[in-house]
Scaffold this motif. Structure first.
Motif, PDB file in Angstrom:
ATOM      1  N   ARG A 196      35.780  19.587  24.483  1.00 41.48           N
ATOM      2  CA  ARG A 196      34.397  19.355  24.044  1.00 41.48           C
ATOM      3  C   ARG A 196      34.334  19.201  22.531  1.00 41.48           C
ATOM      4  NH1 ARG A 196      31.305  22.579  21.670  1.00 41.48           N
ATOM      5  NH2 ARG A 196      32.543  24.403  22.262  1.00 41.48           N
ATOM      6  N   ARG A 197      35.063  20.054  21.819  1.00 43.35           N
ATOM      7  CA  ARG A 197      35.053  19.998  20.360  1.00 43.35           C
ATOM      8  C   ARG A 197      35.657  18.687  19.851  1.00 43.35           C
ATOM      9  NH1 ARG A 197      37.277  25.045  19.029  1.00 43.35           N
ATOM     10  NH2 ARG A 197      39.321  24.150  19.441  1.00 43.35           N
ATOM     11  N   THR A 198      36.723  18.236  20.498  1.00 40.34           N
ATOM     12  CA  THR A 198      37.355  16.996  20.076  1.00 40.34           C
ATOM     13  C   THR A 198      36.458  15.804  20.375  1.00 40.34           C
ATOM     14  OG1 THR A 198      39.528  17.990  20.513  1.00 40.34           O
ATOM     15  CG2 THR A 198      39.449  15.601  20.234  1.00 40.34           C
ATOM     16  N   ARG A 199      35.800  15.823  21.521  1.00 44.19           N
ATOM     17  CA  ARG A 199      34.840  14.760  21.845  1.00 44.19           C
ATOM     18  C   ARG A 199      33.748  14.689  20.778  1.00 44.19           C
ATOM     19  NH1 ARG A 199      34.656  12.028  26.408  1.00 44.19           N
ATOM     20  NH2 ARG A 199      35.785  12.708  28.263  1.00 44.19           N
ATOM     21  N   ALA A 200      33.237  15.857  20.406  1.00 42.57           N
ATOM     22  CA  ALA A 200      32.166  15.887  19.401  1.00 42.57           C
ATOM     23  C   ALA A 200      32.650  15.330  18.075  1.00 42.57           C
ATOM     24  CB  ALA A 200      31.660  17.321  19.227  1.00 42.57           C
ATOM     25  N   SER A 201      33.913  15.584  17.741  1.00 44.41           N
ATOM     26  CA  SER A 201      34.440  15.087  16.474  1.00 44.41           C
ATOM     27  C   SER A 201      34.647  13.567  16.521  1.00 44.41           C
ATOM     28  CB  SER A 201      35.758  15.795  16.135  1.00 44.41           C
ATOM     29  OG  SER A 201      36.111  15.595  14.780  1.00 44.41           O
ATOM     30  N   TRP A 202      35.054  13.034  17.676  1.00 42.23           N
ATOM     31  CA  TRP A 202      35.128  11.579  17.838  1.00 42.23           C
ATOM     32  C   TRP A 202      33.764  10.964  17.553  1.00 42.23           C
ATOM     33  CZ3 TRP A 202      38.596   7.864  18.212  1.00 42.23           C
ATOM     34  CH2 TRP A 202      39.888   8.145  18.674  1.00 42.23           C
ATOM     35  N   LEU A 203      32.725  11.541  18.164  1.00 46.73           N
ATOM     36  CA  LEU A 203      31.378  11.008  17.976  1.00 46.73           C
ATOM     37  C   LEU A 203      30.947  11.112  16.518  1.00 46.73           C
ATOM     38  CD1 LEU A 203      29.594  12.419  21.161  1.00 46.73           C
ATOM     39  CD2 LEU A 203      30.233  10.036  20.708  1.00 46.73           C
ATOM     40  N   GLU A 204      31.289  12.230  15.890  1.00 48.40           N
ATOM     41  CA  GLU A 204      30.901  12.407  14.496  1.00 48.40           C
ATOM     42  C   GLU A 204      31.590  11.380  13.601  1.00 48.40           C
ATOM     43  OE1 GLU A 204      30.295  15.826  11.093  1.00 48.40           O
ATOM     44  OE2 GLU A 204      31.592  16.277  12.812  1.00 48.40           O
ATOM     45  N   ALA A 205      32.862  11.103  13.879  1.00 51.13           N
ATOM     46  CA  ALA A 205      33.576  10.098  13.078  1.00 51.13           C
ATOM     47  C   ALA A 205      32.891   8.736  13.204  1.00 51.13           C
ATOM     48  CB  ALA A 205      35.035  10.010  13.518  1.00 51.13           C
ATOM     49  N   HIS A 206      32.563   8.342  14.425  1.00 47.12           N
ATOM     50  CA  HIS A 206      31.882   7.061  14.637  1.00 47.12           C
ATOM     51  C   HIS A 206      30.501   7.062  13.967  1.00 47.12           C
ATOM     52  CE1 HIS A 206      34.555   4.833  17.329  1.00 47.12           C
ATOM     53  NE2 HIS A 206      34.847   5.978  17.925  1.00 47.12           N
ATOM     54  N   ASP A 207      29.762   8.161  14.145  1.00 49.64           N
ATOM     55  CA  ASP A 207      28.417   8.231  13.572  1.00 49.64           C
ATOM     56  C   ASP A 207      28.445   8.211  12.051  1.00 49.64           C
ATOM     57  OD1 ASP A 207      27.403   8.325  16.114  1.00 49.64           O
ATOM     58  OD2 ASP A 207      26.985  10.477  16.120  1.00 49.64           O
ATOM     59  N   THR A 208      29.462   8.858  11.467  1.00 51.15           N
ATOM     60  CA  THR A 208      29.591   8.880  10.015  1.00 51.15           C
ATOM     61  C   THR A 208      29.791   7.472   9.465  1.00 51.15           C
ATOM     62  OG1 THR A 208      30.479  11.135   9.963  1.00 51.15           O
ATOM     63  CG2 THR A 208      31.001   9.720   8.084  1.00 51.15           C
ATOM     64  N   LEU A 209      30.675   6.716  10.106  1.00 47.79           N
ATOM     65  CA  LEU A 209      30.932   5.352   9.640  1.00 47.79           C
ATOM     66  C   LEU A 209      29.718   4.453   9.868  1.00 47.79           C
ATOM     67  CD1 LEU A 209      34.605   4.911  10.904  1.00 47.79           C
ATOM     68  CD2 LEU A 209      33.832   5.464   8.596  1.00 47.79           C
ATOM     69  N   ALA A 210      29.036   4.643  10.993  1.00 50.51           N
ATOM     70  CA  ALA A 210      27.835   3.837  11.255  1.00 50.51           C
ATOM     71  C   ALA A 210      26.755   4.127  10.220  1.00 50.51           C
ATOM     72  CB  ALA A 210      27.320   4.115  12.664  1.00 50.51           C
ATOM     73  N   ALA A 211      26.593   5.411   9.875  1.00 50.09           N
ATOM     74  CA  ALA A 211      25.606   5.784   8.862  1.00 50.09           C
ATOM     75  C   ALA A 211      25.970   5.179   7.511  1.00 50.09           C
ATOM     76  CB  ALA A 211      25.513   7.300   8.757  1.00 50.09           C
ATOM     77  N   ALA A 212      27.263   5.185   7.189  1.00 44.70           N
ATOM     78  CA  ALA A 212      27.698   4.604   5.914  1.00 44.70           C
ATOM     79  C   ALA A 212      27.349   3.121   5.851  1.00 44.70           C
ATOM     80  CB  ALA A 212      29.198   4.823   5.730  1.00 44.70           C
ATOM     81  N   GLU A 213      27.549   2.404   6.960  1.00 46.67           N
ATOM     82  CA  GLU A 213      27.249   0.973   6.962  1.00 46.67           C
ATOM     83  C   GLU A 213      25.747   0.720   6.867  1.00 46.67           C
ATOM     84  OE1 GLU A 213      29.222  -1.401   9.848  1.00 46.67           O
ATOM     85  OE2 GLU A 213      31.119  -0.291   9.702  1.00 46.67           O
ATOM     86  N   ARG A 214      24.932   1.729   7.266  1.00 51.91           N
ATOM     87  CA  ARG A 214      23.478   1.595   7.116  1.00 51.91           C
ATOM     88  C   ARG A 214      23.011   2.034   5.740  1.00 51.91           C
ATOM     89  NH1 ARG A 214      23.538   4.400  12.126  1.00 51.91           N
ATOM     90  NH2 ARG A 214      22.720   6.239  11.028  1.00 51.91           N
TER      91      ARG A 214
END
Length: 321
Positions: A196-214
């Protein structure tokens, strides 16, 4: 371990292997114990008598913890374990001859998606609990060596940790001995859900990059990173949150994008391995990849160490005749 026979044939090996692949700690321990004589014989034949033999056997046990799910023929697990020992011995011999060691932990095939890797290779909760008992100086080399995909050689770990290669070998040796005891001590206790923790970190990595592009990376830094976060490379502090945001903005402005390819997530240490995608008109702007090696304090990232993958060496062009 209910229903697992106690003999020594291939059928019993297969039963133990399948149980270990399903997360049975005692099955894996019994499997390693059953094949220890053969594993030791391989190490002795390549290294000769000495302390390196025990070191290699401990290394092989940790590789088995991480890669037991890769065994496709459970009846042949003994041969697989001996191969792991053989690879570890060869890596040790190459390192002692000052030749760059090859990777002894195979990368997943290209057609395997990160999500499939997560499903099949997420660390068992009890393994993470043992890793968390290590000191920070020992924890980082172990996580990079056994659980990352792009920073596994002694040289790469030394660069990421900003210590000599000899120190990496010493710390790994000490960590393996400590983990052998910690794994036994933590096997029967309750742990957090590592998947569960690793899944959450995958999502956070994707969300971080998406936020940066916005254009919202500053908000991410404010929410998830400590106010005095340190940005480092090669062990040297380059700056803080301002430089972290400026670096991201600079890459995005140059047309560079990042794509997560592997995530390792513990309570105190997170590694995001990223592919760097350069713009078509400037294909050499950045190295092919970067790892964000981050430590947490109070739930926030307080240190971000960036380790860039080596650029591929240009092929030499023979002189014109």
């Amino acid at each position: 371990m209910n229903g697992i026979p106690g003999g020594a044939g291939p059928g019993e090996d297969a039963a133990l292997t399948r149980a270990a692949q399903a997360g049975d700690v005692s099955a894996l321990a019994l499997l390693l114990e059953r094949h220890r004589p053969g594993m030791r014989a391989v190490a002795l034949s390549l290294l000769g008598p000495g302390t390196d033999v025990d070191d290699v056997l401990q290394e092989a046990a940790l590789v088995a913890l991480r890669r037991i799910v890769d065994v496709r023929d459970p009846e042949a697990v003994g041969a697989w374990l001996r191969m792991v020992v053989r690879n570890s011995c060869r890596t040790l011999l190459r390192a002692s001859q000052r030749v760059e060691p090859m990777e002894d932990v195979p990368l997943p095939p290209d057609q395997v998606t990160p999500e499939q890797v997560l499903q099949s290779h997420a660390l068992r909760d009890w393994i993470w609990e043992a890793v968390e008992t290590l000191s920070p100086a020992l924890r980082l080399p172990v996580v990079l060596r056994y659980f990352s995909t792009g920073i596994t050689s002694y040289r790469e770990i030394a660069e990421a940790c900003a210590v000599p290669v000899g120190t990496v070998r010493s710390r790994l040796s000490q960590a393996r001995a400590t983990l052998a005891q910690a794994l036994t001590a933590t096997a029967a206790t309750a742990h957090e859900d590592a998947i569960r923790r690793t899944r959450a970190s995958w999502l956070e990595a994707h969300d971080t990059l998406a936020a940066a592009e916005r254009g919202e990376f500053g908000k991410v830094v404010k929410d998830r990173y400590s106010a005095d976060v340190a940005l480092l490379t090669g062990g040297e502090r380059l700056g803080g949150a301002g430089l972290l945001m400026a670096g991201m903005d600079s890459d995005l402005s140059a047309g560079v994008r990042q794509r997560p390819v592997h995530v390792v997530a513990g309570r105190s240490l997170v590694v995001w391995e990223m592919e760097l995608i350069n713009p078509a008109d400037d294909p050499d702007h950045c190295p092919p990849g970067v790892a964000w090696i981050m430590t947490l304090d109070g739930g926030r990232f307080d240190r971000v160490s960036l380790h860039h993958a080596s650029r591929p060496q240009a092929e030499s062009v023979p002189p014109a005749a």
